[in-house]
Design a protein around this motif. Sequence first.
Motif, PDB file in Angstrom:
ATOM      1  N   ARG A  55      82.155  23.613  -5.145  1.00  0.00           N
ATOM      2  CA  ARG A  55      81.746  24.597  -4.288  1.00  0.00           C
ATOM      3  C   ARG A  55      80.776  23.880  -3.087  1.00  0.00           C
ATOM      4  N   PRO A  56      81.305  23.970  -1.876  1.00  0.00           N
ATOM      5  CA  PRO A  56      80.787  23.404  -0.913  1.00  0.00           C
ATOM      6  C   PRO A  56      79.693  24.015  -0.326  1.00  0.00           C
ATOM      7  N   SER A  57      78.395  23.397   0.089  1.00  0.00           N
ATOM      8  CA  SER A  57      77.479  24.090   0.420  1.00  0.00           C
ATOM      9  C   SER A  57      77.630  24.862   1.852  1.00  0.00           C
ATOM     10  N   PRO A  58      77.056  25.981   1.692  1.00  0.00           N
ATOM     11  CA  PRO A  58      77.200  26.712   3.222  1.00  0.00           C
ATOM     12  C   PRO A  58      76.696  26.523   4.395  1.00  0.00           C
ATOM     13  N   VAL A  59      75.885  25.395   4.484  1.00  0.00           N
ATOM     14  CA  VAL A  59      75.161  24.740   5.541  1.00  0.00           C
ATOM     15  C   VAL A  59      75.202  23.391   5.720  1.00  0.00           C
TER      16      VAL A  59
END
Length: 373
Positions: free
Chosen positions: A237-241
Amino acid sequence: MKYSPKVAFTLIVLLLSAISFHCRKGAGLIVAPPASTESGFGIRTPFWSQDGSKIFCLGHLFGIDGDDFYAIDPSGGPARRITHDTLEKDLPVLSPDGKNIAYVAAEMGRIYSRAHVWVMQIGGSDARDLTPSGGNWGNVRWSPDSRYLVFDGGVEDSGVVNYQLARANILTGELKMLTRSGSSGSRDATFFAGGGRIAFSSGRVPTDYGGKVWLMDSDGAHPFPLDTTRTASTNVRPSPVRNEILFVWGLGGESDAGVYRLNLDGTSLPAQPSSFHWLYEGDYFNFAQWSPDGELLLFPKGNPNSDLYILNRDGSGLRRVTTGLAVRLFSYAWSPDSRRLVFSASDDGNMTVHTFTYDLDGHALRKIVITRK
């Protein structure tokens, strides 16, 4: 791929639990309908509007074909229907710009075998099938600019069917296969915050108990494994920021198995496991969600009854949001300001399912009373 009896049994139990939480009428297993003040009407998979003023969800009137989208006030009350057709639907996700909803849909009873990817405007108009040629697709996710959807499904290659990744342009309808192989599968893809790369899981590198996390350009070029050890990694899950990811490391009962975070800035790939930052002990599957501001992680824990927990991105500050609830997998979501939650859960031993909200600032848990308008 080899599993010890203990690990295989654990994986089977977890998978069956996820299916039992997630299945509905027409999918082989039937769970109790979500509760409302009107008999036979139930809602599920709630999520916030972009401005946080409304909650959207799927609703079903038992005995009638089709799932409809509804809008609800966060304080409860009548659910306003915004769509109506005879298709069974699942896994809705709001576009980052708040203008469209993507979801999977199929004829009743076929949502787990012939699901197509659909998109519609937030008000319910212009619903379009982006995969009219067929298939069975899932794990639908948006690009940060709201132009593309990435998803996975079974694709035949050289007489062999494996899960592969596809990307759809919602403006033109163009469908592009990002992966293709007759020897290994790829799935569970998510865009990075910048939109230029995608993280996913694949069996391209042999491991002892499962696949490996991979990264590639958003057009499918330059795939690269997270690491090249024999230990499995998955559910990335990549970070959104930020340029960082969280993922599960270890499926074979390793002493250091769990959910990890990796900052990719300054990290050369393939990475060394010593660069991974341990977050918490996972349950073989990673159902965690980043908060929109990238500071917190939300995840269920416990089997078969799951409560929700929140953790700071650095692994500190673990706190329990609910106690004694059976939170539905895939049915919990952050508000855009990262200060509220909405989720589906049972508080009566799985007899009925209700919609709850939680305010992080006031630590207030509220069960919403919903009626059908």
